[in-house]
Design a protein around this motif. Structure first.
Motif, PDB file in Angstrom:
ATOM      1  N   ARG A   1       0.835  -1.201   0.000  1.00 43.44           N
ATOM      2  CA  ARG A   1       0.000   0.000   0.000  1.00 43.44           C
ATOM      3  C   ARG A   1       0.873   1.257   0.000  1.00 43.44           C
ATOM      4  O   ARG A   1       0.559   2.240  -0.657  1.00 43.44           O
ATOM      5  CB  ARG A   1      -0.931   0.004   1.219  1.00 43.44           C
ATOM      6  CG  ARG A   1      -1.783   1.224   1.365  1.00 43.44           C
ATOM      7  CD  ARG A   1      -2.667   1.544   0.176  1.00 43.44           C
ATOM      8  NE  ARG A   1      -3.491   0.410  -0.193  1.00 43.44           N
ATOM      9  CZ  ARG A   1      -4.044   0.248  -1.387  1.00 43.44           C
ATOM     10  NH1 ARG A   1      -3.881   1.151  -2.326  1.00 43.44           N
ATOM     11  NH2 ARG A   1      -4.768  -0.807  -1.659  1.00 43.44           N
ATOM     12  N   ALA A   2       1.998   1.233   0.728  1.00 45.86           N
ATOM     13  CA  ALA A   2       2.903   2.386   0.738  1.00 45.86           C
ATOM     14  C   ALA A   2       3.486   2.628  -0.654  1.00 45.86           C
ATOM     15  O   ALA A   2       3.556   3.769  -1.116  1.00 45.86           O
ATOM     16  CB  ALA A   2       4.021   2.174   1.759  1.00 45.86           C
ATOM     17  N   ARG A   3       3.873   1.545  -1.333  1.00 45.22           N
ATOM     18  CA  ARG A   3       4.388   1.690  -2.697  1.00 45.22           C
ATOM     19  C   ARG A   3       3.328   2.277  -3.621  1.00 45.22           C
ATOM     20  O   ARG A   3       3.614   3.166  -4.425  1.00 45.22           O
ATOM     21  CB  ARG A   3       4.846   0.333  -3.235  1.00 45.22           C
ATOM     22  CG  ARG A   3       6.206  -0.049  -2.775  1.00 45.22           C
ATOM     23  CD  ARG A   3       6.718  -1.274  -3.533  1.00 45.22           C
ATOM     24  NE  ARG A   3       7.371  -2.111  -2.545  1.00 45.22           N
ATOM     25  CZ  ARG A   3       6.951  -3.276  -2.112  1.00 45.22           C
ATOM     26  NH1 ARG A   3       5.875  -3.831  -2.613  1.00 45.22           N
ATOM     27  NH2 ARG A   3       7.610  -3.940  -1.196  1.00 45.22           N
ATOM     28  N   ALA A   4       2.111   1.762  -3.511  1.00 43.95           N
ATOM     29  CA  ALA A   4       1.020   2.265  -4.349  1.00 43.95           C
ATOM     30  C   ALA A   4       0.736   3.739  -4.048  1.00 43.95           C
ATOM     31  O   ALA A   4       0.480   4.530  -4.960  1.00 43.95           O
ATOM     32  CB  ALA A   4      -0.235   1.422  -4.130  1.00 43.95           C
ATOM     33  N   ALA A   5       0.798   4.107  -2.768  1.00 44.97           N
ATOM     34  CA  ALA A   5       0.556   5.501  -2.389  1.00 44.97           C
ATOM     35  C   ALA A   5       1.618   6.415  -2.986  1.00 44.97           C
ATOM     36  O   ALA A   5       1.304   7.521  -3.452  1.00 44.97           O
ATOM     37  CB  ALA A   5       0.524   5.634  -0.869  1.00 44.97           C
ATOM     38  N   PHE A   6       2.876   5.975  -2.978  1.00 44.92           N
ATOM     39  CA  PHE A   6       3.932   6.811  -3.540  1.00 44.92           C
ATOM     40  C   PHE A   6       3.835   6.876  -5.056  1.00 44.92           C
ATOM     41  O   PHE A   6       4.182   7.891  -5.651  1.00 44.92           O
ATOM     42  CB  PHE A   6       5.313   6.347  -3.088  1.00 44.92           C
ATOM     43  CG  PHE A   6       5.696   6.901  -1.755  1.00 44.92           C
ATOM     44  CD1 PHE A   6       6.016   8.237  -1.604  1.00 44.92           C
ATOM     45  CD2 PHE A   6       5.719   6.096  -0.634  1.00 44.92           C
ATOM     46  CE1 PHE A   6       6.347   8.772  -0.375  1.00 44.92           C
ATOM     47  CE2 PHE A   6       6.054   6.613   0.603  1.00 44.92           C
ATOM     48  CZ  PHE A   6       6.368   7.949   0.733  1.00 44.92           C
ATOM     49  N   CYS A   7       3.370   5.809  -5.676  1.00 47.65           N
ATOM     50  CA  CYS A   7       3.155   5.881  -7.125  1.00 47.65           C
ATOM     51  C   CYS A   7       2.058   6.877  -7.464  1.00 47.65           C
ATOM     52  O   CYS A   7       2.136   7.586  -8.461  1.00 47.65           O
ATOM     53  CB  CYS A   7       2.785   4.499  -7.672  1.00 47.65           C
ATOM     54  SG  CYS A   7       4.164   3.354  -7.722  1.00 47.65           S
ATOM     55  N   LEU A   8       1.036   6.944  -6.623  1.00 48.59           N
ATOM     56  CA  LEU A   8      -0.098   7.823  -6.886  1.00 48.59           C
ATOM     57  C   LEU A   8       0.163   9.261  -6.437  1.00 48.59           C
ATOM     58  O   LEU A   8      -0.042  10.209  -7.198  1.00 48.59           O
ATOM     59  CB  LEU A   8      -1.335   7.277  -6.164  1.00 48.59           C
ATOM     60  CG  LEU A   8      -2.651   7.987  -6.423  1.00 48.59           C
ATOM     61  CD1 LEU A   8      -3.024   7.878  -7.900  1.00 48.59           C
ATOM     62  CD2 LEU A   8      -3.732   7.380  -5.560  1.00 48.59           C
ATOM     63  N   ASP A   9       0.632   9.447  -5.204  1.00 52.30           N
ATOM     64  CA  ASP A   9       0.754  10.789  -4.620  1.00 52.30           C
ATOM     65  C   ASP A   9       2.195  11.192  -4.303  1.00 52.30           C
ATOM     66  O   ASP A   9       2.410  12.268  -3.761  1.00 52.30           O
ATOM     67  CB  ASP A   9      -0.044  10.867  -3.308  1.00 52.30           C
ATOM     68  CG  ASP A   9      -1.523  10.659  -3.516  1.00 52.30           C
ATOM     69  OD1 ASP A   9      -2.051  11.233  -4.487  1.00 52.30           O
ATOM     70  OD2 ASP A   9      -2.156   9.940  -2.711  1.00 52.30           O
ATOM     71  N   GLY A  10       3.160  10.361  -4.608  1.00 58.41           N
ATOM     72  CA  GLY A  10       4.541  10.599  -4.199  1.00 58.41           C
ATOM     73  C   GLY A  10       5.153  11.862  -4.755  1.00 58.41           C
ATOM     74  O   GLY A  10       5.799  12.625  -4.024  1.00 58.41           O
ATOM     75  N   SER A  11       4.952  12.116  -6.040  1.00 59.69           N
ATOM     76  CA  SER A  11       5.584  13.305  -6.624  1.00 59.69           C
ATOM     77  C   SER A  11       4.990  14.581  -6.031  1.00 59.69           C
ATOM     78  O   SER A  11       5.722  15.532  -5.744  1.00 59.69           O
ATOM     79  CB  SER A  11       5.451  13.294  -8.144  1.00 59.69           C
ATOM     80  OG  SER A  11       4.092  13.314  -8.514  1.00 59.69           O
ATOM     81  N   ALA A  12       3.681  14.609  -5.821  1.00 57.31           N
ATOM     82  CA  ALA A  12       3.058  15.787  -5.206  1.00 57.31           C
ATOM     83  C   ALA A  12       3.524  15.958  -3.767  1.00 57.31           C
ATOM     84  O   ALA A  12       3.823  17.070  -3.328  1.00 57.31           O
ATOM     85  CB  ALA A  12       1.541  15.666  -5.255  1.00 57.31           C
ATOM     86  N   LEU A  13       3.615  14.858  -3.042  1.00 59.32           N
ATOM     87  CA  LEU A  13       4.045  14.901  -1.646  1.00 59.32           C
ATOM     88  C   LEU A  13       5.475  15.416  -1.524  1.00 59.32           C
ATOM     89  O   LEU A  13       5.761  16.307  -0.724  1.00 59.32           O
ATOM     90  CB  LEU A  13       3.922  13.517  -1.009  1.00 59.32           C
ATOM     91  CG  LEU A  13       4.385  13.370   0.423  1.00 59.32           C
ATOM     92  CD1 LEU A  13       3.556  14.243   1.349  1.00 59.32           C
ATOM     93  CD2 LEU A  13       4.312  11.919   0.854  1.00 59.32           C
ATOM     94  N   ILE A  14       6.371  14.888  -2.330  1.00 59.18           N
ATOM     95  CA  ILE A  14       7.772  15.307  -2.266  1.00 59.18           C
ATOM     96  C   ILE A  14       7.912  16.771  -2.668  1.00 59.18           C
ATOM     97  O   ILE A  14       8.656  17.526  -2.042  1.00 59.18           O
ATOM     98  CB  ILE A  14       8.650  14.385  -3.140  1.00 59.18           C
ATOM     99  CG1 ILE A  14       8.735  13.007  -2.477  1.00 59.18           C
ATOM    100  CG2 ILE A  14      10.044  14.974  -3.353  1.00 59.18           C
ATOM    101  CD1 ILE A  14       9.396  11.952  -3.302  1.00 59.18           C
ATOM    102  N   THR A  15       7.177  17.188  -3.690  1.00 62.01           N
ATOM    103  CA  THR A  15       7.219  18.588  -4.119  1.00 62.01           C
ATOM    104  C   THR A  15       6.785  19.521  -2.996  1.00 62.01           C
ATOM    105  O   THR A  15       7.449  20.522  -2.710  1.00 62.01           O
ATOM    106  CB  THR A  15       6.326  18.805  -5.355  1.00 62.01           C
ATOM    107  OG1 THR A  15       6.755  17.921  -6.392  1.00 62.01           O
ATOM    108  CG2 THR A  15       6.370  20.234  -5.827  1.00 62.01           C
ATOM    109  N   VAL A  16       5.680  19.178  -2.331  1.00 61.45           N
ATOM    110  CA  VAL A  16       5.165  20.029  -1.255  1.00 61.45           C
ATOM    111  C   VAL A  16       6.134  20.050  -0.081  1.00 61.45           C
ATOM    112  O   VAL A  16       6.407  21.106   0.499  1.00 61.45           O
ATOM    113  CB  VAL A  16       3.762  19.551  -0.810  1.00 61.45           C
ATOM    114  CG1 VAL A  16       3.327  20.254   0.449  1.00 61.45           C
ATOM    115  CG2 VAL A  16       2.758  19.773  -1.917  1.00 61.45           C
TER     116      VAL A  16
END
Length: 136
Positions: free
Chosen positions: A104-119
Motif C-alpha cells: 500500500r505504501a508503494r502504491a501511495a507513492f506511485c499515486l501521490d509521491g511526486s506531489a508529496l515530495i514537491t510540497v
C-alpha cells in the motif's frame, strides 16, 4: 452555509460517511475557521491516526488521506508554514499513515509521491529562506 472562498481546501462530502471515518478528521482541518482552530483540529487528527493497525492505515490511504494532507500543506501561505507546529502535526500524520502494508505504501507513492515530495521540498525551502533552519 459558509462561503467556500473562506474555507481552505473545501472538499464536499456526505455527512453520513464523514461521521464514521478517520479521514473525516483531516477533512475537518480543511474547514477550520482560523489558525487556532486548524491547530486544534490537526491535534485531533494526529490522535485519530495514532495506532498500529496496518489494515486501517491501508483503508485510510485508499480513501485519499495522503492527498488530503498534501492539499492542506499546499494551501498554507509561506508565513503559515513558518509556524512549525502545523507542519509537525501534518508530518506526524504522514508518518502514522505510512505504518501501512509495504504494498500500500508503494502504491501511495506511485499515486501521490511526486506531489508529496514537491510540497515537502517547498516547506523546507520556505523555512530555510525564513531563517528557520532545522525547525521542522
Amino acid at each position: 452555509m459558509p462561503s467556500k472562498a473562506r474555507v481552505i481546501g473545501y472538499i464536499p462530502l456526505d455527512r453520513g460517511l464523514r461521521a464514521k471515518s478517520r479521514v473525516s478528521k483531516l477533512l475537518d482541518v480543511t474547514r477550520a475557521k482560523d489558525d487556532a482552530d486548524r491547530v486544534k483540529k490537526l491535534a485531533i487528527a494526529v490522535k485519530a491516526f495514532n495506532h498500529h493497525d496496518k489494515d486501517t492505515h491501508d483503508a485510510d490511504i485508499k480513501s485519499g488521506a495522503i492527498s488530503i494532507v498534501c492539499n492542506v500543506l499546499r494551501s498554507c501561505s509561506p508565513f503559515f508554514i513558518a509556524k512549525s507546529k502545523e507542519v509537525q502535526h501534518l508530518c506526524k500524520i504522514l508518518l502514522q499513515l505510512l505504518r501501512c502494508n509495504e504494498d500500500r505504501a508503494r502504491a501511495a507513492f506511485c499515486l501521490d509521491g511526486s506531489a508529496l515530495i514537491t510540497v515537502l521540498l517547498e516547506v523546507i525551502e520556505i523555512n530555510y529562506r525564513l531563517g528557520r533552519k532545522g525547525d521542522v
